[in-house]
Design a protein around this motif. Structure first.
Motif, mmCIF file in Angstrom:
data_model
loop_
_atom_site.group_PDB
_atom_site.id
_atom_site.type_symbol
_atom_site.label_atom_id
_atom_site.label_comp_id
_atom_site.label_asym_id
_atom_site.label_seq_id
_atom_site.Cartn_x
_atom_site.Cartn_y
_atom_site.Cartn_z
ATOM 1 N N LYS A 153 4.928 -6.587 -6.925
ATOM 2 C CA LYS A 153 5.856 -7.093 -5.907
ATOM 3 C C LYS A 153 7.293 -7.117 -6.409
ATOM 4 O O LYS A 153 8.233 -6.957 -5.647
ATOM 5 N N ILE A 154 7.447 -7.311 -7.696
ATOM 6 C CA ILE A 154 8.800 -7.337 -8.265
ATOM 7 C C ILE A 154 9.325 -5.917 -8.451
ATOM 8 O O ILE A 154 10.479 -5.629 -8.151
ATOM 9 N N LEU A 155 8.446 -5.017 -8.914
ATOM 10 C CA LEU A 155 8.925 -3.713 -9.364
ATOM 11 C C LEU A 155 8.867 -2.602 -8.302
ATOM 12 O O LEU A 155 9.507 -1.575 -8.454
ATOM 13 N N CYS A 156 8.075 -2.791 -7.245
ATOM 14 C CA CYS A 156 7.918 -1.695 -6.280
ATOM 15 C C CYS A 156 8.420 -2.065 -4.880
ATOM 16 O O CYS A 156 8.061 -1.407 -3.908
ATOM 17 N N ASN A 157 9.245 -3.088 -4.769
ATOM 18 C CA ASN A 157 9.579 -3.568 -3.414
ATOM 19 C C ASN A 157 10.728 -2.830 -2.733
ATOM 20 O O ASN A 157 11.096 -3.169 -1.616
ATOM 21 N N GLN A 158 11.299 -1.840 -3.402
ATOM 22 C CA GLN A 158 12.412 -1.105 -2.775
ATOM 23 C C GLN A 158 11.978 0.241 -2.192
ATOM 24 O O GLN A 158 12.802 0.978 -1.670
ATOM 25 N N GLN A 159 10.698 0.540 -2.279
ATOM 26 C CA GLN A 159 10.246 1.862 -1.830
ATOM 27 C C GLN A 159 10.384 1.980 -0.308
ATOM 28 O O GLN A 159 10.112 1.028 0.410
ATOM 29 N N PRO A 160 10.777 3.169 0.177
ATOM 30 C CA PRO A 160 10.884 3.345 1.634
ATOM 31 C C PRO A 160 9.509 3.326 2.290
ATOM 32 O O PRO A 160 8.495 3.564 1.629
ATOM 33 N N PHE A 161 9.475 3.077 3.575
ATOM 34 C CA PHE A 161 8.209 2.963 4.299
ATOM 35 C C PHE A 161 7.426 4.277 4.281
ATOM 36 O O PHE A 161 6.198 4.267 4.325
ATOM 37 N N GLU A 162 8.133 5.388 4.215
ATOM 38 C CA GLU A 162 7.481 6.702 4.277
ATOM 39 C C GLU A 162 6.458 6.890 3.155
ATOM 40 O O GLU A 162 5.500 7.652 3.310
ATOM 41 N N VAL A 163 6.645 6.230 2.029
ATOM 42 C CA VAL A 163 5.715 6.446 0.915
ATOM 43 C C VAL A 163 4.309 5.946 1.247
ATOM 44 O O VAL A 163 3.332 6.386 0.653
ATOM 45 N N VAL A 164 4.206 5.033 2.219
ATOM 46 C CA VAL A 164 2.893 4.486 2.573
ATOM 47 C C VAL A 164 1.988 5.605 3.083
ATOM 48 O O VAL A 164 0.842 5.749 2.646
ATOM 49 N N GLU A 165 2.558 6.392 4.000
ATOM 50 C CA GLU A 165 1.787 7.491 4.580
ATOM 51 C C GLU A 165 1.454 8.550 3.516
ATOM 52 O O GLU A 165 0.331 9.036 3.430
ATOM 53 N N GLU A 166 2.449 8.855 2.709
ATOM 54 C CA GLU A 166 2.255 9.849 1.647
ATOM 55 C C GLU A 166 1.148 9.394 0.683
ATOM 56 O O GLU A 166 0.249 10.163 0.333
ATOM 57 N N ALA A 167 1.198 8.148 0.305
ATOM 58 C CA ALA A 167 0.184 7.610 -0.598
ATOM 59 C C ALA A 167 -1.190 7.696 0.056
ATOM 60 O O ALA A 167 -2.160 8.164 -0.550
ATOM 61 N N CYS A 168 -1.281 7.262 1.292
ATOM 62 C CA CYS A 168 -2.553 7.241 2.019
ATOM 63 C C CYS A 168 -3.215 8.621 1.995
ATOM 64 O O CYS A 168 -4.407 8.740 1.727
ATOM 65 N N HIS A 169 -2.411 9.658 2.249
ATOM 66 C CA HIS A 169 -2.962 11.013 2.288
ATOM 67 C C HIS A 169 -3.511 11.475 0.936
ATOM 68 O O HIS A 169 -4.271 12.431 0.865
ATOM 69 N N SER A 170 -3.103 10.833 -0.131
ATOM 70 C CA SER A 170 -3.482 11.328 -1.454
ATOM 71 C C SER A 170 -4.790 10.712 -1.980
ATOM 72 O O SER A 170 -5.141 10.906 -3.129
ATOM 73 N N TYR A 171 -5.501 9.964 -1.134
ATOM 74 C CA TYR A 171 -6.746 9.322 -1.582
ATOM 75 C C TYR A 171 -7.960 9.808 -0.789
ATOM 76 O O TYR A 171 -7.831 10.182 0.379
ATOM 77 N N SER A 172 -9.128 9.749 -1.421
ATOM 78 C CA SER A 172 -10.356 10.152 -0.738
ATOM 79 C C SER A 172 -10.907 9.027 0.144
ATOM 80 O O SER A 172 -11.626 9.262 1.100
ATOM 81 N N HIS A 173 -10.584 7.787 -0.193
ATOM 82 C CA HIS A 173 -11.096 6.627 0.536
ATOM 83 C C HIS A 173 -9.946 5.796 1.109
ATOM 84 O O HIS A 173 -8.990 5.503 0.385
ATOM 85 N N VAL A 174 -10.069 5.438 2.381
ATOM 86 C CA VAL A 174 -9.131 4.472 2.950
ATOM 87 C C VAL A 174 -9.940 3.224 3.281
ATOM 88 O O VAL A 174 -10.928 3.291 4.022
ATOM 89 N N VAL A 175 -9.560 2.099 2.701
ATOM 90 C CA VAL A 175 -10.290 0.857 2.922
ATOM 91 C C VAL A 175 -9.344 -0.159 3.559
ATOM 92 O O VAL A 175 -8.236 -0.378 3.064
ATOM 93 N N LEU A 176 -9.774 -0.738 4.668
ATOM 94 C CA LEU A 176 -8.989 -1.770 5.322
ATOM 95 C C LEU A 176 -9.807 -3.039 5.390
ATOM 96 O O LEU A 176 -10.996 -3.008 5.688
ATOM 97 N N LYS A 177 -9.157 -4.150 5.126
ATOM 98 C CA LYS A 177 -9.828 -5.439 5.283
ATOM 99 C C LYS A 177 -9.272 -6.091 6.536
ATOM 100 O O LYS A 177 -8.061 -6.134 6.738
ATOM 101 N N GLU A 178 -10.164 -6.578 7.382
ATOM 102 C CA GLU A 178 -9.725 -7.240 8.607
ATOM 103 C C GLU A 178 -10.463 -8.547 8.839
ATOM 104 O O GLU A 178 -11.669 -8.616 8.643
ATOM 105 N N VAL A 179 -9.723 -9.552 9.263
ATOM 106 C CA VAL A 179 -10.355 -10.813 9.648
ATOM 107 C C VAL A 179 -10.126 -11.084 11.138
ATOM 108 O O VAL A 179 -10.555 -12.093 11.659
#
Ligand SMILES: *[C@@H]1O[C@H](CO)[C@@H](O)[C@H](O)[C@H]1NC(C)=O
Ligand SMILES: *[C@@H]1O[C@H](CO)[C@@H](O)[C@H](O)[C@H]1NC(C)=O
Ligand SMILES: *[C@@H]1O[C@H](CO)[C@@H](O)[C@H](O)[C@H]1NC(C)=O
Length: 389
Positions: A153-179
């Motif tokens: 939270k201290i070191l990665c909080n300046q990343q632009p929102f676009e990296v979320v999508e880019e990161a997501c595409h680079s994994y074989s598993h997408v896991v979401l937790k929902e309550v």
């Protein structure tokens, strides 16, 4: 005049070029998705649970795995955009959001975030996602190490929102937790959606323990509780509200169970029921069971980590934290902190769900406080279904 005509012609040409490019793009895209369908390499896992049921812990178990892109409670954004609404009314919006996020389409958040520039830190509890703390989202931590949320939270909080999508595409598993889902009906289309390979981990916990834990975090859960209760919120006495919330939660567990029974055999295989208490008693075995179910390797550093965090000390105070703690002790805290009167009332409200899930009732304060009485019954219901299936 001639110049004007030329300009018109040029514009027409340009227009046709754009149309062609669009068509070509769509064509390539559909060919691409066709070939993806033939080999569904992505796995989509929904950890379906309720508040204070150990779901942050289970989320961490998935999220720390180097093959997993994890997000904690993306539907928080839906609920917090419509705080005067009800869980029922928001179900479909939540469902559609989940589907988009599984497919790494993060534009869906446009509807639920402030307009203007945003960062990956605009996402609720983004620091809980190891994937958002390591490449390609953030180059500070390696992908294959346990990453503490506080450091990220201290070191990665300046990343632009676009990296979320880019990161997501680079994994074989997408896991979401929902309550914030209370029935399976809204999820049926996702279970049969050919672009998804949805697996559900349904995490439940003894309602008495959930209630006890909720009492300690009432303030943080207030807005959510109001949405859960909907219109009836105003009509209820303040001291009755927590019981009504528990009633909704227990009812939803029963309904999810019934819904699973009515699914075709093949779809029943997409569902895994996990009791928090079983996980706490045998963290390595149960983690291994969850990983196997969604085809993840239980890597050595994850084994050490799971062992460490379940045998650590301290009681996590904050509602949204999974600190090192003696999870086994924490899971029984209700037995010495809740008055028997409350326990008794809960057992009436949640009796059916408790019977179904294998949580024994206590008939006196003496039984409640006697820790040598094991209130967890061995539980054959779902095992039968899954072993014969
Ligand atoms: C587990 O705990 C030991 C002892 O405190 C520590 O040395 C080790 O780094 C921890 N491992 C993980 C993966 O958390
Ligand atoms: C569990 O926690 C309670 C309260 O913090 C404490 O009194 C009790 O001794 C603990 N039990 C174990 C087995 O650690
Ligand atoms: C606690 O439960 C155990 C196991 O049923 C029983 O043997 C014991 O007598 C109980 N102790 C008290 C104080 O009730």
């Amino acid at each position: 005049m001639i110049v004007l005509k030329k300009v018109k012609l040029l514009l027409l040409l340009l227009f046709q070029l754009v149309i062609f490019a669009l068509f070509f793009h769509t064509y390539i895209h559909s060919v691409g998705s066709l070939s993806r369908k033939e080999e569904p390499k992505h796995m989509h896992v929904l950890v379906l649970s309720s508040w204070r049921s150990g779901s942050s812990f289970v989320g961490q178990i998935f999220g720390q795995h180097p093959d997993v892109f994890y997000l904690m409670e993306p539907a928080w954004h839906v609920w917090m955009s419509f705080t005067d609404s009800t869980a029922q009314r928001l179900h479909m919006a939540v469902r559609d959001l989940i589907r988009s996020v599984f497919l790494c389409d993060m534009s869906v958040f446009d509807a639920y975030m402030q307009p203007g520039p945003r960062r990956q830190s605009s996402l609720f509890q983004w620091g809980d996602s190891r994937a958002l703390c390591s490449p390609p989202a953030c180059n500070i931590f390696p992908r294959d190490k346990i990453i503490p949320q506080a450091h990220c939270k201290i070191l990665c909080n300046q990343q632009p929102f676009e990296v979320v999508e880019e990161a997501c595409h680079s994994y074989s598993h997408v896991v979401l937790k929902e309550v914030r889902l209370f029935n399976l009906r809204s999820l049926y289309p996702l279970l049969t959606d050919p672009s998804l390979n949805l697996h559900i981990v349904h995490l439940v916990r003894d309602p008495r323990a959930v209630f006890c834990s909720r009492e300690r975090t009432q303030g943080e859960l207030m807005i959510d509780s109001r949405i859960v209760l909907g219109q009836s919120w105003h009509k209820l006495k303040k001291e009755d509200q927590p019981y009504h919330v528990m009633q909704v939660i227990c009812q939803s567990q029963l309904e999810i169970y019934k819904a699973i029974q009515s699914l075709p055999e093949a779809l029943q295989q997409r569902y895994l029921l996990m009791r928090y208490e079983d996980l706490v008693r045998a963290p390595l075995t149960q983690t291994s069971r969850m990983y196997e179910y969604v085809r993840l390797k239980f890597l050595p550093h994850l084994q050490t980590w799971v062992h460490n965090i379940t045998r650590g000390k301290g009681m996590g105070q904050h509602a949204f934290h999974t600190n090192a703690r003696n999870a086994l002790n924490v899971s029984q805290a209700w037995r010495w902190t809740l008055p028997f009167g409350k326990v008794s009332r809960l057992q009436k409200i949640c009796g059916d769900a408790m019977n179904l899930l294998g949580y024994r009732h206590v008939s006196s304060e003496q039984e409640q406080r006697n820790l040598s009485l094991d209130l967890l019954s061995t539980w054959t219901l779902f095992k039968q279904n899954h072993q014969t299936g």
